[in-house]
Design a protein around this motif. Sequence first.
Motif, PDB file in Angstrom:
ATOM      1  N   TYR A  61       0.873  -1.166   0.000  1.00 30.35           N
ATOM      2  CA  TYR A  61       0.000   0.000   0.000  1.00 30.35           C
ATOM      3  C   TYR A  61       0.911   1.217   0.000  1.00 30.35           C
ATOM      4  O   TYR A  61       1.952   1.203   0.662  1.00 30.35           O
ATOM      5  N   SER A  62       0.568   2.279  -0.721  1.00 29.98           N
ATOM      6  CA  SER A  62       1.515   3.390  -0.896  1.00 29.98           C
ATOM      7  C   SER A  62       1.687   4.254   0.350  1.00 29.98           C
ATOM      8  O   SER A  62       2.572   5.096   0.379  1.00 29.98           O
ATOM      9  N   ARG A  63       0.878   4.067   1.377  1.00 33.52           N
ATOM     10  CA  ARG A  63       1.208   4.730   2.646  1.00 33.52           C
ATOM     11  C   ARG A  63       2.442   4.066   3.262  1.00 33.52           C
ATOM     12  O   ARG A  63       3.179   4.678   4.021  1.00 33.52           O
ATOM     13  N   PHE A  64       2.637   2.773   2.933  1.00 37.45           N
ATOM     14  CA  PHE A  64       3.799   2.035   3.465  1.00 37.45           C
ATOM     15  C   PHE A  64       5.020   2.246   2.567  1.00 37.45           C
ATOM     16  O   PHE A  64       6.035   2.765   3.003  1.00 37.45           O
ATOM     17  N   THR A  88       8.840  12.134   3.667  1.00 37.03           N
ATOM     18  CA  THR A  88       7.607  12.563   4.328  1.00 37.03           C
ATOM     19  C   THR A  88       6.897  13.623   3.481  1.00 37.03           C
ATOM     20  O   THR A  88       7.463  14.149   2.531  1.00 37.03           O
ATOM     21  N   SER A  89       5.671  13.944   3.877  1.00 41.93           N
ATOM     22  CA  SER A  89       4.832  14.837   3.079  1.00 41.93           C
ATOM     23  C   SER A  89       5.298  16.294   3.127  1.00 41.93           C
ATOM     24  O   SER A  89       4.875  17.099   2.311  1.00 41.93           O
ATOM     25  N   GLY A 244       0.741   8.167   8.703  1.00 42.69           N
ATOM     26  CA  GLY A 244       0.322   8.639   7.390  1.00 42.69           C
ATOM     27  C   GLY A 244       0.930   9.901   6.799  1.00 42.69           C
ATOM     28  O   GLY A 244       0.443  10.361   5.762  1.00 42.69           O
ATOM     29  N   PRO A 245       1.988  10.501   7.370  1.00 42.35           N
ATOM     30  CA  PRO A 245       2.550  11.681   6.696  1.00 42.35           C
ATOM     31  C   PRO A 245       3.502  11.286   5.560  1.00 42.35           C
ATOM     32  O   PRO A 245       4.648  11.731   5.496  1.00 42.35           O
ATOM     33  N   CYS A 246       2.994  10.448   4.649  1.00 39.86           N
ATOM     34  CA  CYS A 246       3.850   9.904   3.587  1.00 39.86           C
ATOM     35  C   CYS A 246       3.919  10.857   2.396  1.00 39.86           C
ATOM     36  O   CYS A 246       3.044  11.704   2.209  1.00 39.86           O
ATOM     37  N   LEU A 247       4.976  10.702   1.593  1.00 41.82           N
ATOM     38  CA  LEU A 247       5.178  11.550   0.412  1.00 41.82           C
ATOM     39  C   LEU A 247       4.419  10.955  -0.768  1.00 41.82           C
ATOM     40  O   LEU A 247       4.395   9.735  -0.944  1.00 41.82           O
ATOM     41  N   SER A 248       3.818  11.821  -1.608  1.00 42.46           N
ATOM     42  CA  SER A 248       3.107  11.317  -2.784  1.00 42.46           C
ATOM     43  C   SER A 248       4.117  10.929  -3.862  1.00 42.46           C
ATOM     44  O   SER A 248       5.197  11.527  -3.949  1.00 42.46           O
ATOM     45  N   PRO A 249       3.778   9.930  -4.706  1.00 47.37           N
ATOM     46  CA  PRO A 249       4.697   9.537  -5.783  1.00 47.37           C
ATOM     47  C   PRO A 249       5.028  10.685  -6.728  1.00 47.37           C
ATOM     48  O   PRO A 249       6.171  10.807  -7.174  1.00 47.37           O
ATOM     49  N   PHE A 250       4.051  11.541  -7.025  1.00 49.66           N
ATOM     50  CA  PHE A 250       4.326  12.663  -7.938  1.00 49.66           C
ATOM     51  C   PHE A 250       5.400  13.584  -7.362  1.00 49.66           C
ATOM     52  O   PHE A 250       6.344  13.969  -8.042  1.00 49.66           O
ATOM     53  N   ASN A 251       5.233  13.939  -6.075  1.00 46.58           N
ATOM     54  CA  ASN A 251       6.211  14.833  -5.466  1.00 46.58           C
ATOM     55  C   ASN A 251       7.572  14.152  -5.338  1.00 46.58           C
ATOM     56  O   ASN A 251       8.613  14.790  -5.527  1.00 46.58           O
ATOM     57  N   ALA A 252       7.569  12.855  -5.034  1.00 42.13           N
ATOM     58  CA  ALA A 252       8.837  12.120  -4.934  1.00 42.13           C
ATOM     59  C   ALA A 252       9.572  12.159  -6.268  1.00 42.13           C
ATOM     60  O   ALA A 252      10.797  12.306  -6.327  1.00 42.13           O
TER      61      ALA A 252
END
Length: 398
Positions: A61-64, A88-89, A244-252
């Motif tokens: 899951y992309s939060r992980f 992180t986000s 859940g303060p994960c980074l989005s794939p687009f921003n990564a």
Amino acid sequence: MDQQESSEVTWALETLAIRAGHRRTHEQEHGEPIFPTSSFVYGSAAEAAAKFGGEEPGNIYSRFTNPTVRTFEQRLAAMEGGERCVATSSGMAAILSTALALLSAGDEIVASRSLFGSTVSLFDKYLGKFGITTRYVELSDLAAWEAAMTPATRLLFAETPSNPLSEVVDIAALAEIAHRHDALLAIDNCFLTPALQKPISLGADLVIHSATKYLDGQGRAIGGAVVGRDRELEELFGVVRTCGPCLSPFNAWIFTKGLETLNLRMRAHCDNARILAEWLEAHPAVERVHYSGLASHPHHELAARQQQGFGAVLGFEVKGGRAAAWSVIDATRMLSITGNLGDVKTTITHPATTTHGRLSDEQKASSGITEGLIRVAVGLESLDDIRTDLARGLDALA
Ligand SMILES: *Cc1c(COP(=O)(O)O)cnc(C)c1O
């Protein structure tokens, strides 16, 4: 070049910035792909069970985990010389996640007084609610750091060089103090980036980034990261995965591509900043320039020893206080009037009434935030044009 390959050979920073962390898929793409997917699928119920149970590595899951985020994490970890990175986000999410992972009620932080404003609010207003206390000391005063340590101190936290006065602390000496007291040292490396400063090689345990600044470098996205050892980063990964303060794939992906030009950009930022600082120092309307790249700066020698460059954020004081400072800012036609930094676009701000406006008059006085102080985060436009834009207001004052 994945992390394993990059650890077998010692690649230069310039190479790691462009190649570390990229694992080609079966499509044989040359550039780094984006995986905009919330979840991942399995070939069988048994495979799903093995992945969920942790017996088999892989995405759930992309939060992980997410492959695009992993590429950014591995590239930045390689560049900072850390074992692992967790993205992180935002930069603030990186600092919050560090605190949640490593601190408990009753623990204490010792931090430098000159920190990003939201970091101070996070420490005082929010961590304070959960029984974590922060003591603030003068950034470069090692005796003050030592004196603030108690048996409850778990974390030392500093930004070096400081914003906007370009003050510097000896990272190796600070790490020695931290470790002698069984505490960890975290350095917010936002202003220099691994292109100009490698805190882990100097003894720091954790490096914090607001990727929003120079890692992207073009003002496109908000994100952050923490780099360090597996031991602490595994805890941090748990916080990001669970809370859940994960980074989005687009921003990564934006940050991954940003890292590719980081070395070149930082060198160009430094060149522009140095010439501008020298020009400002010679200008009759300018009383003082705060830039650690100048021989006149009290921490010039330490900065020259510890850093591979002096960065591009500088402060200068004009005669005539707030009215004079505002007139210089308002006379610009090209520079962006904003509190942000770490952008190809040069920004200008009046710290006393913006970024440091929350400070009392007394705090401003003790931390050198005078009414005549202007901060410029030097970008990559033509230096002549930056100078012309500043000269308009400055020449009128002289
Ligand atoms: C901007 C900044 C942060 C916070 O980062 P965000 O990405 O805005 O959350 C933290 N530290 C420093 C030094 C910064 O400049």
